[in-house]
Design an enzyme around this catalytic site. Sequence first.
Site, PDB file in Angstrom:
ATOM      1  N   THR A   9       0.886  -1.173   0.000  1.00  0.00           N
ATOM      2  CA  THR A   9       0.000   0.000   0.000  1.00  0.00           C
ATOM      3  C   THR A   9       0.922   1.221   0.000  1.00  0.00           C
ATOM      4  O   THR A   9       1.693   1.395  -0.917  1.00  0.00           O
ATOM      5  CB  THR A   9      -0.980  -0.049   1.190  1.00  0.00           C
ATOM      6  OG1 THR A   9      -1.656  -1.311   1.157  1.00  0.00           O
ATOM      7  CG2 THR A   9      -2.041   1.034   1.094  1.00  0.00           C
ATOM      8  N   HIS A  10       0.877   2.070   1.032  1.00  0.00           N
ATOM      9  CA  HIS A  10       1.690   3.292   0.990  1.00  0.00           C
ATOM     10  C   HIS A  10       3.181   3.005   1.132  1.00  0.00           C
ATOM     11  O   HIS A  10       3.981   3.345   0.269  1.00  0.00           O
ATOM     12  CB  HIS A  10       1.233   4.247   2.088  1.00  0.00           C
ATOM     13  CG  HIS A  10      -0.209   4.611   2.001  1.00  0.00           C
ATOM     14  ND1 HIS A  10      -0.767   5.138   0.865  1.00  0.00           N
ATOM     15  CD2 HIS A  10      -1.217   4.507   2.902  1.00  0.00           C
ATOM     16  CE1 HIS A  10      -2.056   5.356   1.068  1.00  0.00           C
ATOM     17  NE2 HIS A  10      -2.352   4.982   2.296  1.00  0.00           N
ATOM     18  N   GLU A  32       1.512  -9.436  -2.547  1.00  0.00           N
ATOM     19  CA  GLU A  32       0.349  -8.646  -2.127  1.00  0.00           C
ATOM     20  C   GLU A  32      -0.896  -9.521  -2.099  1.00  0.00           C
ATOM     21  O   GLU A  32      -1.199 -10.205  -3.077  1.00  0.00           O
ATOM     22  CB  GLU A  32       0.158  -7.453  -3.077  1.00  0.00           C
ATOM     23  CG  GLU A  32      -1.122  -6.664  -2.874  1.00  0.00           C
ATOM     24  CD  GLU A  32      -1.250  -6.111  -1.461  1.00  0.00           C
ATOM     25  OE1 GLU A  32      -2.289  -6.403  -0.818  1.00  0.00           O
ATOM     26  OE2 GLU A  32      -0.326  -5.407  -1.005  1.00  0.00           O
ATOM     27  N   CYS A  42      -7.108   6.998   3.113  1.00  0.00           N
ATOM     28  CA  CYS A  42      -7.519   8.269   3.703  1.00  0.00           C
ATOM     29  C   CYS A  42      -8.565   8.974   2.834  1.00  0.00           C
ATOM     30  O   CYS A  42      -9.222   9.919   3.283  1.00  0.00           O
ATOM     31  CB  CYS A  42      -6.311   9.174   3.925  1.00  0.00           C
ATOM     32  SG  CYS A  42      -5.204   9.295   2.516  1.00  0.00           S
ATOM     33  N   SER A 113      -1.675  -2.367   8.482  1.00  0.00           N
ATOM     34  CA  SER A 113      -2.520  -2.605   9.656  1.00  0.00           C
ATOM     35  C   SER A 113      -3.861  -3.151   9.211  1.00  0.00           C
ATOM     36  O   SER A 113      -4.170  -3.195   8.016  1.00  0.00           O
ATOM     37  CB  SER A 113      -2.713  -1.305  10.443  1.00  0.00           C
ATOM     38  OG  SER A 113      -3.338  -0.320   9.629  1.00  0.00           O
ATOM     39  N   GLY A 241     -10.306   1.476  15.430  1.00  0.00           N
ATOM     40  CA  GLY A 241      -8.851   1.546  15.463  1.00  0.00           C
ATOM     41  C   GLY A 241      -8.210   0.467  14.623  1.00  0.00           C
ATOM     42  O   GLY A 241      -8.889  -0.348  13.980  1.00  0.00           O
ATOM     43  N   THR A 298       1.188   9.550   5.658  1.00  0.00           N
ATOM     44  CA  THR A 298       2.366  10.403   5.522  1.00  0.00           C
ATOM     45  C   THR A 298       3.600   9.733   6.117  1.00  0.00           C
ATOM     46  O   THR A 298       4.682   9.749   5.523  1.00  0.00           O
ATOM     47  CB  THR A 298       2.115  11.748   6.211  1.00  0.00           C
ATOM     48  OG1 THR A 298       1.562  11.509   7.521  1.00  0.00           O
ATOM     49  CG2 THR A 298       1.153  12.591   5.409  1.00  0.00           C
TER      50      THR A 298
END
Length: 450
Positions: A9-10, A32, A42, A113, A241, A298
């Site tokens: 992902t990021h 993946e 986001c 996560s 969360g 970020t």
Amino acid sequence: MKIAVIGSTHAGTAAVRNMAELYPEAEIHVYERNDNVSFLSCGLALYVGGVVKDPQGLFYSSPEEMKAMGVHVHMEHDVTNIDTESRKINVTDMKTGESRTDSYDRLVMTTGSWPVTPPIEGIDLDNILLAKNFNQANTIIERGEKAEHVTVVGAGYIGVELVEAFQQAGKKVTLIDGVDRILNKYLDKEFTDIVEDDFRSKDIELRLGESVVRFEGGEHVQRVITDGGAVETDMVIMCVGFRPNTDLLKGKVDMLDNGAIRVNDYMQTSDPAVFAAGDCCAVPYNPTAGHAYIPLATNAVRMGTLVARNIMKPQMRHVGTQGTSGLHIFGMNMASTGLTETSAEAMGLEVKSVTINEKHRPEFMPTSEDVKLKVTFDPNSRRLLGAQVISKADVTQSINTLSVCVQTRMTVDELAFVDFFFQPHFNQPWNFLNKAGLAAFEQPQPEHAQ
């Protein structure tokens, strides 16, 4: 050099793209589980709310782009075991069911996560959904079209953004959180009170300080039972969360208590052949000089880029993070960086704060909006530790400025006299950041700090 990257992902995407460019001779393999890479989660609420019309805009890379860079891309492949001693991984092709063993010289753990799913009675009922990846976003949109009442459990960033999206879509919305206020990880009470009042004015039901006891229904969820009562609903979205996806390395590298992988300044784990980045690991946190789990995109892209720079040899240090983030809800702009009074108290740290209320520009201008800014600092060293801002005007870039101030260990007294420009379209002759410093400067100080 053979490099295995688990997850894309990021952090994984950033690492792969940079490694492919920096080390064209390296053999890079990406594993993946999903059928896509680089989804901007986001932007999930914007997609659900219809602000983003073309979901392809939420992807900034693709398996095809990676393959064109010479990367071996294994989509819908699940890594089931990592043997760090022999530097081998077991991989299963999720489409064919076939398994094999691959080797690596360097391993990059960017497994991210996954949403926390508490063991609540009835949580497996249909229409109780998670909000993390692209497929889940599509399910939320599809099911949401038929729902009249939506319940969101969890009042963090994603939770409140989904509340906004569904309210604007004409749904009845209930927001539940076990804490007595929303956004408590990012903002102090005087800021969240403003947002909560705005939510209530829009007929959003807030069930704060209530814990979900069970879900009820036939095949589909029909009711949420909390320790404060019941909510009749058609759909529930769980946003309580995230937990790091690190089971594959449990007991093999150093981790925090929550399973987040510890890395050094060069993104290296306690195993020199294993690097980690993104939501699966803890980041150096400048306000406390320790490590913290801060799952933000970020942080992930910066860490993934640093992995690429350091995977052959240590050469570029991580400068640390302040956990800087921002949010736009119902026309209100808010952002924070570093420690709040709430988070400092939870860590047992003593801080002082100063809060100012200003107009964002002179009142002789056609519009001039209220700005609330709170700056938190160490009472002894006077070093800046954090800040929060909220306004209808978009002054959130001021928090990026204060993030730099925290990172460079500026004092609150120095902030009073930093050189900021003035132009009536944008600000006041005394910038509100300067005024926060001046207000703190006027407070009584320890003798050794004067």
